[in-house]
Design a protein around this motif. Sequence first.
Motif, short mmCIF file in Angstrom:
data_model
loop_
_atom_site.label_atom_id
_atom_site.label_comp_id
_atom_site.label_asym_id
_atom_site.label_seq_id
_atom_site.Cartn_x
_atom_site.Cartn_y
_atom_site.Cartn_z
N ASP A 282 60.17 -5.30 99.81
CA ASP A 282 60.07 -6.01 98.54
C ASP A 282 61.32 -6.80 98.21
OD1 ASP A 282 57.60 -4.89 98.28
OD2 ASP A 282 58.18 -3.43 96.75
N GLU A 283 62.21 -6.97 99.17
CA GLU A 283 63.46 -7.65 98.90
C GLU A 283 63.21 -9.14 98.67
OE1 GLU A 283 63.08 -5.92 101.93
OE2 GLU A 283 63.85 -4.06 101.12
N SER A 284 63.88 -9.69 97.68
CA SER A 284 63.82 -11.12 97.40
C SER A 284 65.21 -11.69 97.60
CB SER A 284 63.41 -11.37 95.94
OG SER A 284 62.06 -11.09 95.74
N PRO A 285 65.27 -12.94 98.05
CA PRO A 285 66.59 -13.56 98.16
C PRO A 285 67.25 -13.60 96.77
CG PRO A 285 64.92 -14.89 99.27
CD PRO A 285 64.20 -13.80 98.52
N LEU A 286 68.55 -13.54 96.75
CA LEU A 286 69.28 -13.48 95.49
C LEU A 286 68.98 -14.68 94.60
CD1 LEU A 286 71.22 -11.98 93.70
CD2 LEU A 286 73.11 -13.09 94.89
N HIS A 287 68.86 -15.87 95.19
CA HIS A 287 68.58 -17.04 94.36
C HIS A 287 67.23 -16.92 93.65
CE1 HIS A 287 67.15 -18.19 98.42
NE2 HIS A 287 66.20 -18.80 97.77
N ASN A 288 66.26 -16.23 94.25
CA ASN A 288 64.98 -15.99 93.57
C ASN A 288 65.17 -15.04 92.40
OD1 ASN A 288 63.67 -17.63 95.36
ND2 ASN A 288 62.69 -15.99 96.51
N LEU A 289 66.03 -14.05 92.55
CA LEU A 289 66.31 -13.11 91.46
C LEU A 289 67.04 -13.82 90.32
CD1 LEU A 289 67.34 -9.99 93.57
CD2 LEU A 289 65.13 -10.45 92.48
N VAL A 290 67.95 -14.72 90.66
CA VAL A 290 68.63 -15.52 89.64
C VAL A 290 67.60 -16.34 88.88
CG1 VAL A 290 70.25 -17.42 89.25
CG2 VAL A 290 70.84 -15.58 90.84
N TYR A 291 66.69 -16.97 89.60
CA TYR A 291 65.63 -17.79 89.00
C TYR A 291 64.80 -16.95 88.01
CZ TYR A 291 61.30 -20.53 88.78
OH TYR A 291 60.21 -21.23 88.35
#
Length: 112
Positions: free
Chosen positions: A2-11
């Motif tokens: 379920d890991e998301s790239p950090l930029h997606n989490l920032v978004y």
Amino acid sequence: GDESPLHNLVYQAVLACPADSRKALWETIVPCGGAACVEGFSERLQAGCAELAPPSTKAGVVRPPEYMPAGAVRHASWLGGAILAKIVFTQNQHMSHYDYDEEGPTAVHRKL
């Protein structure tokens, strides 16, 4: 996983904030913690955020403030939390383990 790239989490984090504050959030992303010390981390985060930010906004990964000692960036999250806790505790907005056990998640909303 379920890991998301950090930029997606920032978004996702920026979208969860009020619309009138999103531009400022996009323009002042400050990486901190151990990962921020990895060579190329800020550049990769900048590139990913630039792809997701609205066209009218320039996503900006900024350096920690100059007054912050060089080695402090890896502890910046902890320092910020410690400062916030100092402010919150003086306003009696803290949540004890007992309060949470007694009332559950609704206790958090009552304190806010």
